[in-house]
Design an enzyme around this catalytic site. Structure first.
Site, PDB file in Angstrom:
ATOM      1  N   ASN A   9       0.955  -1.254   0.060  1.00 35.29           N
ATOM      2  CA  ASN A   9      -0.192  -0.113   0.108  1.00 35.29           C
ATOM      3  C   ASN A   9       0.943   1.172  -0.066  1.00 35.29           C
ATOM      4  OD1 ASN A   9      -1.786   2.147   0.483  1.00 35.29           O
ATOM      5  ND2 ASN A   9      -2.342   1.265   2.729  1.00 35.29           N
ATOM      6  N   TRP A  10       1.083   1.806  -1.230  1.00 38.07           N
ATOM      7  CA  TRP A  10       1.764   3.044  -1.144  1.00 38.07           C
ATOM      8  C   TRP A  10       1.232   4.300  -0.700  1.00 38.07           C
ATOM      9  CZ3 TRP A  10       3.872   2.637  -7.198  1.00 38.07           C
ATOM     10  CH2 TRP A  10       4.652   1.277  -7.376  1.00 38.07           C
ATOM     11  N   LYS A  11       0.190   4.387  -0.338  1.00 34.86           N
ATOM     12  CA  LYS A  11      -0.502   5.482   0.171  1.00 34.86           C
ATOM     13  C   LYS A  11      -0.100   6.689  -0.531  1.00 34.86           C
ATOM     14  CE  LYS A  11      -0.233   3.216   4.809  1.00 34.86           C
ATOM     15  NZ  LYS A  11      -0.098   3.188   6.322  1.00 34.86           N
ATOM     16  N   HIS A  95      -9.637   1.052   5.287  1.00 31.07           N
ATOM     17  CA  HIS A  95      -8.168   1.248   5.727  1.00 31.07           C
ATOM     18  C   HIS A  95      -8.610   2.190   7.273  1.00 31.07           C
ATOM     19  CE1 HIS A  95      -4.263   2.373   6.695  1.00 31.07           C
ATOM     20  NE2 HIS A  95      -3.772   1.200   6.231  1.00 31.07           N
ATOM     21  N   GLU A  97      -6.787   4.656   8.125  1.00 24.33           N
ATOM     22  CA  GLU A  97      -6.499   6.202   7.804  1.00 24.33           C
ATOM     23  C   GLU A  97      -7.861   6.601   7.061  1.00 24.33           C
ATOM     24  OE1 GLU A  97      -2.891   5.476   5.608  1.00 24.33           O
ATOM     25  OE2 GLU A  97      -1.762   4.798   7.716  1.00 24.33           O
ATOM     26  N   GLU A 167      -5.365  -5.105  10.879  1.00 19.48           N
ATOM     27  CA  GLU A 167      -4.554  -4.023  10.903  1.00 19.48           C
ATOM     28  C   GLU A 167      -4.642  -3.166  12.394  1.00 19.48           C
ATOM     29  OE1 GLU A 167      -2.425  -2.825   7.261  1.00 19.48           O
ATOM     30  OE2 GLU A 167      -4.244  -1.568   7.631  1.00 19.48           O
ATOM     31  N   GLY A 173       2.366   2.195  10.737  1.00 18.45           N
ATOM     32  CA  GLY A 173       3.164   3.200  10.623  1.00 18.45           C
ATOM     33  C   GLY A 173       3.929   3.726  11.823  1.00 18.45           C
ATOM     34  N   SER A 212       3.385  -2.268  10.400  1.00 16.50           N
ATOM     35  CA  SER A 212       4.723  -2.327  10.689  1.00 16.50           C
ATOM     36  C   SER A 212       5.308  -3.643  10.160  1.00 16.50           C
ATOM     37  CB  SER A 212       4.803  -1.741  12.042  1.00 16.50           C
ATOM     38  OG  SER A 212       4.673  -0.419  12.356  1.00 16.50           O
ATOM     39  N   GLY A 234       4.952   1.113   4.616  1.00 16.51           N
ATOM     40  CA  GLY A 234       5.988   1.635   4.566  1.00 16.51           C
ATOM     41  C   GLY A 234       7.298   1.105   3.776  1.00 16.51           C
TER      42      GLY A 234
HETATM   43  P1  PGA Z   1       2.747   0.247   7.724  1.00 15.54           P
HETATM   44  O1  PGA Z   1       1.204   0.550   7.137  1.00 15.54           O
HETATM   45  O2  PGA Z   1       3.231  -1.038   6.983  1.00 15.54           O
HETATM   46  O3  PGA Z   1       3.685   1.379   7.195  1.00 15.54           O
HETATM   47  O4  PGA Z   1       2.725   0.114   9.354  1.00 15.54           O
HETATM   48  C1  PGA Z   1       0.367  -0.752   6.856  1.00 15.54           C
HETATM   49  C2  PGA Z   1      -0.883  -0.242   6.299  1.00 15.54           C
HETATM   50  O5  PGA Z   1      -1.299   0.960   6.487  1.00 15.54           O
HETATM   51  O6  PGA Z   1      -1.653  -0.970   5.652  1.00 15.54           O
END
Ligand code: PGA
Length: 250
Positions: A9-11, A95, A97, A167, A173, A212, A234
């Site tokens: 997931n490149w966000k 997600h 976020e 998650e 993150g 993470s 990330g």
């Molecule tokens: P992260 O993000 O690996 O940077 O913790 C995971 C995600 O948001 O899917």
């Protein structure tokens, strides 16, 4: 019997030029993934360009979100059908976020999930508790609620199209991944909820861990029988890290 699924997931990262370069590096670093399924989720603006890079390779495309309506007066929204048209076969939905910064509710996630399925996209449904909810011992309750609302009305024969990504919000993150035992226990809980609602079909839905994940800890998660893959943020922005995570999957 469930193929490993590793999703990057490149966000909100990568211009088109950067996305092309990253996709190309990932293509080379991953090579032949064998039986594993590898999927990347660029930002909307780079999906079409990335498609050109990975076309003809085993790497698939996901959208990071999808709207619930197919067309109409919905300024700024991108529909599942348009995402399918541009080459996506997956959509990350719910997600944390999106829930946190865009006020997405369980009900909204449910509408998106049904629309994605109708358009032929496989949803990657994100669920997970916040710190306070875990501290209060409510992690399983929260995840159960998120699952029940998002998956309401999904037919048993369709359930295997959906991958569930556990998650925990506090692990995303932050560099602080969940313990593998905790992640495996929640995956068991999720599988149990799916079995209660959908019977045998539950055995064919994939359950991923996200939060993470990095090359150092990926193997610990991916070796768990109850986990079928990872959703990587990330570490998916670096081709070598992402490829190392892919290779850690059985
Ligand atoms: P992260 O993000 O690996 O940077 O913790 C995971 C995600 O948001 O899917």
């Amino acid at each position: 019997m469930r193929r490993s699924l590793i999703v990057g997931n490149w966000k909100l990262h990568c211009t088109v030029v950067e996305a092309i370069a990253l996709a190309n590096s990932i293509r080379l670093a991953v090579g032949d993934p064998g039986s594993r399924e590898v999927v990347i989720a660029p930002p909307f603006t780079a999906i079409y360009a990335v498609r050109g890079v990975i076309c003809g390779t085993p790497i698939g495309l996901a959208a990071q979100d999808a709207h619930w309506e197919e067309r109409g007066a919905f300024t700024g929204a991108v529909s599942p059908g348009l995402l399918h048209d541009v080459g996506c076969r997956y959509a990350i939905l719910g997600h944390s976020e999106r829930r946190e910064h865009f006020a997405e509710t369980d009900a909204a996630v449910a509408r998106k999930l049904r629309a994605a399925l109708a358009a032929g996209l496989s949803p990657i449904l994100c669920v997970g508790e916040r710190t306070a909810e875990r501290d209060q011992g409510r992690a399983q309750t929260v995840v159960s609620r998120q699952l029940a609302t998002a998956l309401a009305g999904v037919a048993p024969e369709t359930l295997p199209m959906v991958a569930i990504a556990y998650e925990p919000v506090w692990a995303i993150g932050t560099g602080i991944a969940a313990g593998t035992d905790d992640a495996a226990a929640m995956a068991d809980h999720i599988r149990g909820r799916l079995a209660a609602g959908w019977g045998d079909a539950a055995g064919r839905a994939r359950i991923l861990y996200g939060g993470s994940v990095n090359p150092g800890n990926a193997g610990d998660f991916l070796r768990q029988d109850t986990l079928d893959g990872a959703l990587v943020g990330g570490a998916s922005l670096n081709a070598d890290s992402f490829a190392a995570i892919v290779k850690a999957a059985p």
